[in-house]
Enzyme design. Structure first.
Site, PDB file in Angstrom:
ATOM      1  N   ASP A  65     -15.860 -28.024  75.928  1.00 48.33           N
ATOM      2  CA  ASP A  65     -15.640 -27.863  74.486  1.00 48.33           C
ATOM      3  C   ASP A  65     -14.451 -26.987  74.121  1.00 48.33           C
ATOM      4  O   ASP A  65     -14.071 -26.937  72.955  1.00 48.33           O
ATOM      5  CB  ASP A  65     -16.895 -27.248  73.843  1.00 48.33           C
ATOM      6  CG  ASP A  65     -17.076 -25.784  74.204  1.00 48.33           C
ATOM      7  OD1 ASP A  65     -17.344 -24.975  73.318  1.00 48.33           O
ATOM      8  OD2 ASP A  65     -16.938 -25.445  75.398  1.00 48.33           O
ATOM      9  N   ASP A 107     -18.917 -27.602  81.541  1.00 52.86           N
ATOM     10  CA  ASP A 107     -18.552 -26.241  81.156  1.00 52.86           C
ATOM     11  C   ASP A 107     -19.852 -25.521  80.795  1.00 52.86           C
ATOM     12  O   ASP A 107     -20.874 -26.162  80.549  1.00 52.86           O
ATOM     13  CB  ASP A 107     -17.594 -26.292  79.969  1.00 52.86           C
ATOM     14  CG  ASP A 107     -17.299 -24.924  79.407  1.00 52.86           C
ATOM     15  OD1 ASP A 107     -16.979 -24.020  80.190  1.00 52.86           O
ATOM     16  OD2 ASP A 107     -17.410 -24.760  78.177  1.00 52.86           O
ATOM     17  N   ASP A 110     -10.675 -26.169  78.483  1.00 52.98           N
ATOM     18  CA  ASP A 110     -11.224 -27.363  79.133  1.00 52.98           C
ATOM     19  C   ASP A 110     -10.320 -28.583  78.971  1.00 52.98           C
ATOM     20  O   ASP A 110     -10.551 -29.608  79.617  1.00 52.98           O
ATOM     21  CB  ASP A 110     -12.604 -27.705  78.540  1.00 52.98           C
ATOM     22  CG  ASP A 110     -13.628 -26.625  78.820  1.00 52.98           C
ATOM     23  OD1 ASP A 110     -13.566 -26.033  79.903  1.00 52.98           O
ATOM     24  OD2 ASP A 110     -14.479 -26.371  77.953  1.00 52.98           O
TER      25      ASP A 110
END
Length: 683
Positions: A579, A360, A583
């Site tokens: 995080d 990410d 996600d």
């Protein structure tokens, strides 16, 4: 009069509202019968193991006294209790596997070896095998128990109620009861309860938990908003366009649950090893018992049956059953000392199959915090004038970008010199005069133009701070900023453009090295983000990634990682590092999910297989190195155990090794393997 007095900042009120919402508007995880029952079963298992271990050790130590007082049957009875307590579940597992057609596995080998030990009169050996195996299983269960709570903890993040407007009044209803077409009021600091479109009001909405977009969006009439997003400032009236079951946040919950349920459980290494080891040992024992009496006239059946039983005892995988789990637990302990929480030995196994690492962006590779990255004055304009005008204009705004500008200027005032912009040269400004931001005196008129910026009028002088569109609408030509990635705060005084301030998320210091280490070890690296394509392209270029996908919703991330890893998720070779709540589905679905634990959402942390406690991407290559060390030590133990066992098997077959030598070899190898396994704890 200061600007704060003329245009009160609602930041504190928003914080109070958000705090109250976090208590009342978000559903707390409920304690269920399942939770309570799981804890009771775990405590019962612990008491069983402690009781069995104490009885086994006591009987072993005082065996001579027990023999004198109660005879052989008394000793057998005391050994039989822990054997049955620890072994009944192993016998049940062996029976279930045989019922399903799997006749040769580690459970049947343990049962056969312990029965052989009992026939040969070695009850301590039989009890020890069962007890040690159950202890290892219990520790493994403790290491992985938290991951089963991922769905329950994720439910705590969903909005629980909505303020529905009915006949001029506000009625609070559970989100599941709100119909499509209803009008919902969302106050400052509250989460938007359902997907819909803004009908009235203007505000800034933080959608980063859902999309990963680092900048809040301007919400006004006609703009779509999503459930789970946070309303930062004004009051909004939202037209509900979907029921809760069809909202983005509900789909996230569904995807995490689906991924967790369908993610194939990793077959333990010892199970794969036993698939080949157990049949070989059983066939060898049968051949030892039957072939010599059939082929050699002088060979006695009882002698070779005894040797076959000795062979089974020697071949019992006690050393492996102890040392292999201990190698994994040692690796988990070593990871925890490095600031990495690993939720089970199977995670270290899975890391060995990964060849692609997907990150990410916001909060993972970047800090996820707005900060001044550059200060660019227009020709002939001093930087001090630009900064003071920007701070004066932004002082009444609660927008994150405005707060970043104010924090930068106040830092400069405190230190009598401005801090260096991230990624740029230090800015040298004259010492501040007596006047600072907001200390101009006189009448101040300020208004915030949603999605564009601030306009402040003071003693006939107009200050503008915001987008290029804001300046153009006011007849001011903004300073061109080609190729700049981030949020640009253009500043003007009356009809004069003073320049712009670049606000951007910055790449973590460790991210470049982490990506370089991974690529140097043969891993492919990609990035998935909900942020804009321009920002994603900049970050991917700075880090040297192999590729990226931008502007993704959670379901888009799931589809993208499947594309990177291969269509079959069960054979996926990708690890994902993230995080946010958005996600969580892809963390649960990927071969190994790694969450940032410092700033990461609870949903991401619980859905992941490993958690980096200090949010450092540099821990990702460390985790892979640790997995390789654990695998190397486990293979060393396998070769050690098998080498010694094969040697004693050969001696046993020819009659040079009896039961005591077999027991000594098994226990000795187990101790050596355990000592070797503890080396990983010092890695």
């Amino acid at each position: 009069m200061s600007l704060f007095e003329a245009h009160p900042c609602t930041h504190c009120a928003c914080r109070e509202s958000e705090a109250s919402v976090s208590k009342s508007h978000v559903r707390e995880p409920e304690r269920t019968v399942e939770d309570t029952g799981e804890g009771i079963l775990r405590r019962a298992e612990l008491m069983l193991l402690i009781g069995s271990a104490l009885l086994f050790c006591g009987t072993l130590i005082f065996s001579d006294a027990i023999m004198r007082s109660f005879g052989l049957w008394g000793l057998r009875f005391l050994y039989g209790i822990p054997y049955l307590l620890c072994g009944i579940s192993i016998y049940r597992a062996a029976w279930q596997k045989m019922w399903n057609g799997d006749y040769l596995n580690e459970f049947t080998l343990m049962c056969g070896a312990t029965i052989a030990a009992i026939i040969l009169g070695e009850l301590p050996e039989a009890v020890g095998v069962m007890l040690f195996y159950r202890v290892g299983e219990f520790l493994q269960e403790l290491a992985t128990a938290g991951s089963r709570r991922s769905i329950k903890n994720l439910l705590a993040s969903k909005p629980a109620t909505a303020h529905v407007l009915k006949d001029g009044t506000v009625v609070t209803l559970p989100v599941e009861e709100v119909a499509v077409g209803a009008h919902v009021q969302v106050r400052a600091g509250e989460k938007i309860p359902l997907d819909g479109m803004v009908l009235e009001g203007e505000s800034q909405v933080d959608q980063s938990p859902l999309t990963g977009e680092s900048l809040p969006i301007a919400a006004r009439a006609g703009v779509a908003v999503y459930a789970g997003s946070l309303n930062l400032s004004g009051v909004l009236t939202v037209l509900v366009q979907s029921r809760f079951a069809d909202t983005h946040v509900a789909r996230i919950l569904s995807m995490v649950e689906h991924a967790s349920r369908n993610k194939s459980p990793t077959e333990r290494f010892i199970s794969r090893f036993a698939r080949y080891y157990t049949p070989a040992v059983v066939v060898l024992a049968l051949l030892t018992a039957l072939l010599p009496p059939l082929l050699v006239p002088e060979a006695k059946l009882d002698t070779w049956v005894y040797r076959a039983l000795v062979l089974l005892v020697i071949s019992c995988p006690c050393a492996l059953l102890i040392s292999i789990p201990l190698g994994y637990f040692g690796g988990i302990g070593a990871a925890s000392r490095k600031g990495i929480l690993v939720k089970g030995g199977n995670v270290l196994d899975n890391l060995m199959y990964v060849d692609t690492v997907v990150f990410d962006k916001t909060g993972t590779l970047t800090k996820g915090v707005f900060a001044v990255a550059d200060v660019v004055p227009a020709p002939g304009i001093e930087q001090e004038r630009l900064l003071r005008a920007a701070a004066f204009a932004e002082e009444g705004s609660n927008h994150p970008i405005a707060r970043s500008v104010l924090a930068y200027v106040r830092k400069w005032e405190e230190t009598a010199a401005p801090p260096a912009p991230q990624g740029g040269e230090p800015v040298v400004l004259p010492l501040p005069g007596a006047q600072g931001p907001g200390d101009f005196g006189g009448k101040v008129l300020a208004r915030e133009i949603a999605g564009k910026g601030m306009e402040v009028v003071h003693n006939g002088v107009r200050y503008l701070a915001g987008t290029a569109e804001l300046l153009l609408n006011s007849g001011v030509t903004p300073l061109a900023a080609p190729g700049r990635v981030g949020a640009l705060v253009h500043v003007a005084e009356n009809d004069i453009c003073l320049g712009y301030i670049l606000i951007a998320d910055s790449i973590r210091n460790e991210s470049r090295q982490a990506v370089a280490d991974l690529r140097g070890n043969g891993f492919k690296t990609f990035m998935l983000t909900g942020d804009r394509k321009e920002t994603a392209a900049w970050a991917a270029g700075e880090l040297g990634l192999d590729g990226y996908e931008a502007e993704l919703l959670p379901e888009g991330k799931v589809a993208a990682i499947q594309k990177f890893a291969g269509a079959e998720v069960r054979t996926s070779r990708a690890a994902f590092v993230g995080d946010g709540i958005n996600d969580a589905p892809v963390l649960a679905l990927s071969r190994v999910g790694i969450a940032m634990g410092g700033m990461g959402s609870e949903a991401a942390i619980e859905a992941a297989d490993a958690v980096i406690l200090n949010d450092s991407p540099a821990k990702v290559p460390e985790l892979f190195r640790l997995a390789r060390d654990v695998r190397a030590i486990i293979w060393q133990n396998i070769f050690l155990a098998l080498g010694v066992k094969i040697a004693f098997m050969g001696l046993g077959v020819v009659g040079l090794s009896g039961l005591w030598e077999a027991v000594f070899a098994d226990v000795g190898v187990a101790l050596l393997a355990v000592l070797n396994a503890t080396r990983v704890m010092r890695k």
